[in-house]
Design a protein around this motif. Structure first.
Motif, mmCIF file in Angstrom:
data_model
loop_
_atom_site.group_PDB
_atom_site.id
_atom_site.type_symbol
_atom_site.label_atom_id
_atom_site.label_comp_id
_atom_site.label_asym_id
_atom_site.label_seq_id
_atom_site.Cartn_x
_atom_site.Cartn_y
_atom_site.Cartn_z
ATOM 1 N N ASN A 1 -12.567 21.546 -6.659
ATOM 2 C CA ASN A 1 -13.084 21.643 -7.845
ATOM 3 C C ASN A 1 -12.482 21.040 -9.531
ATOM 4 O O ASN A 1 -10.778 20.771 -9.390
ATOM 5 N N TRP B 1 -24.113 27.270 -10.385
ATOM 6 C CA TRP B 1 -24.473 28.029 -11.445
ATOM 7 C C TRP B 1 -23.038 28.175 -12.657
ATOM 8 O O TRP B 1 -23.931 28.011 -13.710
ATOM 9 N N GLN B 2 -22.539 28.009 -11.336
ATOM 10 C CA GLN B 2 -20.530 28.035 -12.498
ATOM 11 C C GLN B 2 -20.938 26.627 -13.650
ATOM 12 O O GLN B 2 -21.081 26.588 -14.523
ATOM 13 N N GLY C 1 -16.940 23.019 -15.695
ATOM 14 C CA GLY C 1 -17.941 24.007 -17.000
ATOM 15 C C GLY C 1 -17.263 23.538 -18.469
ATOM 16 O O GLY C 1 -17.982 24.613 -18.809
ATOM 17 N N ARG D 1 -23.401 26.715 -16.246
ATOM 18 C CA ARG D 1 -23.796 27.781 -17.704
ATOM 19 C C ARG D 1 -22.930 27.572 -18.385
ATOM 20 O O ARG D 1 -21.946 26.746 -18.368
ATOM 21 N N PRO E 1 -23.276 29.172 -5.549
ATOM 22 C CA PRO E 1 -22.397 29.361 -6.936
ATOM 23 C C PRO E 1 -21.501 28.474 -8.144
ATOM 24 O O PRO E 1 -22.395 28.824 -8.804
ATOM 25 N N LEU E 2 -21.390 27.916 -7.063
ATOM 26 C CA LEU E 2 -21.106 26.608 -7.954
ATOM 27 C C LEU E 2 -21.561 25.611 -8.970
ATOM 28 O O LEU E 2 -21.339 24.876 -10.020
ATOM 29 N N THR F 1 -18.380 18.678 -13.261
ATOM 30 C CA THR F 1 -19.365 19.151 -14.540
ATOM 31 C C THR F 1 -20.731 18.160 -14.486
ATOM 32 O O THR F 1 -22.222 18.230 -14.522
ATOM 33 N N ARG G 1 -9.229 30.666 -20.025
ATOM 34 C CA ARG G 1 -10.043 30.475 -19.055
ATOM 35 C C ARG G 1 -8.436 31.199 -18.464
ATOM 36 O O ARG G 1 -8.423 32.318 -17.560
#
Length: 534
Positions: free
Chosen positions: A455, A163-164, A460, A167, A160-161, A342, A527
């Motif tokens: 992270n 896809w994050q 992102g 995005r 999932p990270l 990113t 955020r």
């Protein structure tokens, strides 16, 4: 290195568009202008760029199946057509699709893709370097709806990270990320033979300054070895001080990756950068750095080359593949944290053209490539029995090319080789055997490393600088003029660094920095609000 790929080619212009509201209108304008300017390029002979199934006007397998035109990066292989034909046999049976599989050389790919997109040349799927920039140009198809239907299997299979990380700010996902290591760490590699000969503990050398006694010793005692190898793409030595670039494009805008309040800086105005440049200059004058560094194109490891120190970005066990490339055993040590950025997330993205006539079939192909071991291993290793065999552990052992007498040709390039990070999910690939074999639990080690990665504070974040196209163009021109020579120690820092910063300011770097800071502040505030609401 800024990028994970093997060359350094920059954009010379950024199309001025607001990608969120004007994508369709500007795509037509891009075609009109690009078609006029680049028509001559499209008419140039393609020999040397493509191999195998290289003519989009003549699909590989005509008939009832849908044929997709697929561009990716890599040296064209003698056996590309053979692999393409075998791939199409499988695809036709499984999803009713064939592909025209086109590989474009390392130095040519970025320019070729720019030409395709700008001129509106038909294609369906492409490896997407500078994913952010192309998405902002409106080049890629928004995949969100497809990922809940024909692409659901790959959506579930990929961390999932990832896809994050792909995005965009409008919530859209415009590419399929390669499911691999989450954190690409800068690693310094050395010949194992020399490390053992001199009893070197490579874990003690994790700063640029700390290398000096090693490089001096190698120059004196091993004159046949190049002590330190750099190229014009250089190494991101600023990451050693915790800095992260904020743009795909070559701009000197960075933040401290782990500081959630870090301000955007022109890195070349910082004390840390001055220290790095002074050390590099000292190393160059001492003869530790190769004299042609500022002119040498970024590339892979030259087989057999006697090089003591070289840097690259990689994940766990990267020294195994680097040893295979170099042709002798290397050892490596990571010198930057396991940080998910990113850039690391977007380092290997495949995307669907926004103008494809076959969006469902294109997503079906990407879905299969990321979930079907037969397809993924074929496109990576070639055909079993032709390009590789399996050893008793089920690991891949490449078959060496033979001479006219049927004897293996040492160090000969393989007749087919996929570029692993550009072509889908790693975790369904077989591991490598032969010389410098992978451990059998390689992918378990990758999964464990991914769980430990941290992270970045800007994961992102996607700056959109399309409102400042002139500044972007001018800053990049200044960057191209000074960066290669300064970052390889090839010029006097006292003379050239002030010129670099002065010309950057004249080109508009302060306007770019202020705009990125404004967007970053808004992103952080959003955020923070989202977190408070949650």
């Amino acid at each position: 290195m800024r990028r994970q790929w093997k060359w350094n080619v920059g954009w010379t212009w950024q199309w001025p568009l607001n990608w969120k509201s004007q994508r369709d209108r500007n795509r037509g304008w891009l075609r009109l202008v690009g078609g006029c300017v680049l028509a001559a390029m499209l008419l140039m002979p393609l020999a040397g760029c493509f191999s195998g199934s290289d003519n989009p006007e003549n699909p590989v397998s005509p008939g009832s199946t849908v044929n997709l035109i697929y561009y990716t990066i890599g040296d064209p292989d003698p056996d590309l057509r053979m692999v393409n034909d075998k791939l199409n046999e499988i695809l036709a049976k499984k999803i009713g699709v064939t592909v025209t599989y086109i590989k474009v050389g390392w130095q040519e790919y970025e320019g070729r893709l720019n030409t395709l997109v700008s001129a509106g040349t038909p294609f369906d799927i492409a490896f997407a370097p500078e994913y952010t920039t192309y998405a902002q140009r409106g080049a890629w198809l928004k995949l969100n709806d497809y990922l809940s239907s024909v692409g659901k299997d790959m959506y579930d299979a990929i961390d999932p990270l990832f896809w994050q990380g792909v995005r965009m700010d409008d919530g859209g996902i415009y590419g399929v990320p390669t499911n691999k290591e989450l954190a690409v760490r800068d690693q310094w590699m050395y010949p194992d033979a020399l490390v053992k000969k001199y009893g070197i503990d490579i874990s003690k050398y994790d700063t640029l300054a700390s290398l000096e006694p090693l490089l001096k010793m190698i120059k004196q005692k091993e004159p046949s070895y190049q002590p330190m190898e750099l190229d014009k793409g250089s190494q991101n030595f600023f990451a050693l001080d915790g800095y992260e670039y904020l743009s795909d494009q070559p701009f000197p805008l960075m933040v401290k990756a782990t500081d959630p309040d870090s301000r955007v800086v022109n890195i070349f105005e910082t004390a840390e950068a001055r220290k790095v440049l002074d050390i590099l200059r000292r190393y160059y004058v001492a003869g530790y750095i190769n004299e042609d560094a500022a002119m040498r194109e970024s590339q892979g490891l030259e087989r057999g080359a006697p090089v003591f120190w070289k840097a690259a970005g990689g994940g766990p066990l990267s020294e195994n593949s680097w040893s295979k490339d170099r042709g002798y055993k290397l050892v490596a040590y990571p010198v930057t944290p396991a940080l998910i950025t990113t850039t690391s997330i977007r380092g290997g993205v495949m995307a669907v053209s926004a103008d494809t006539k076959h969006p469902v079939e294109a997503v079906k192909f990407l879905n299969l490539l990321n979930t079907d071991p037969e397809v993924r291993n074929l496109i990576n290793f070639g055909i079993e029995g032709v390009h590789y065999t399996l050893d008793r552990n089920g690991q891949v052992v490449p078959i060496s090319p033979m001479d006219s007498k049927g004897k293996p040709i040492p160090d000969a390039p393989r007749s087919y080789a996929g570029v692993q990070y550009t072509q889908g999910n790693w975790f369904i690939l077989k591991t490598m055997g032969g010389q410098f074999p992978d451990p059998l639990d390689k992918w378990d080690q990758f999964r464990a490393a991914n769980k430990e990665a941290v992270n970045s504070s800007t994961l992102g974040f996607t700056p959109d600088l399309s409102r400042l196209p002139i500044q972007m163009q001018n800053v990049q021109m200044v960057w191209d003029k000074y960066f290669p020579s300064l970052m390889t120690g090839s010029v006097d820092v006292d003379t050239e660094l002030p010129k670099f910063n002065r010309e950057l300011r004249q080109a508009g770097v302060d306007e770019l920095r202020a705009e990125v800071q404004r967007q970053l502040d808004a992103w952080r505030a959003a955020r923070s609000q989202s977190g408070s609401a949650g």
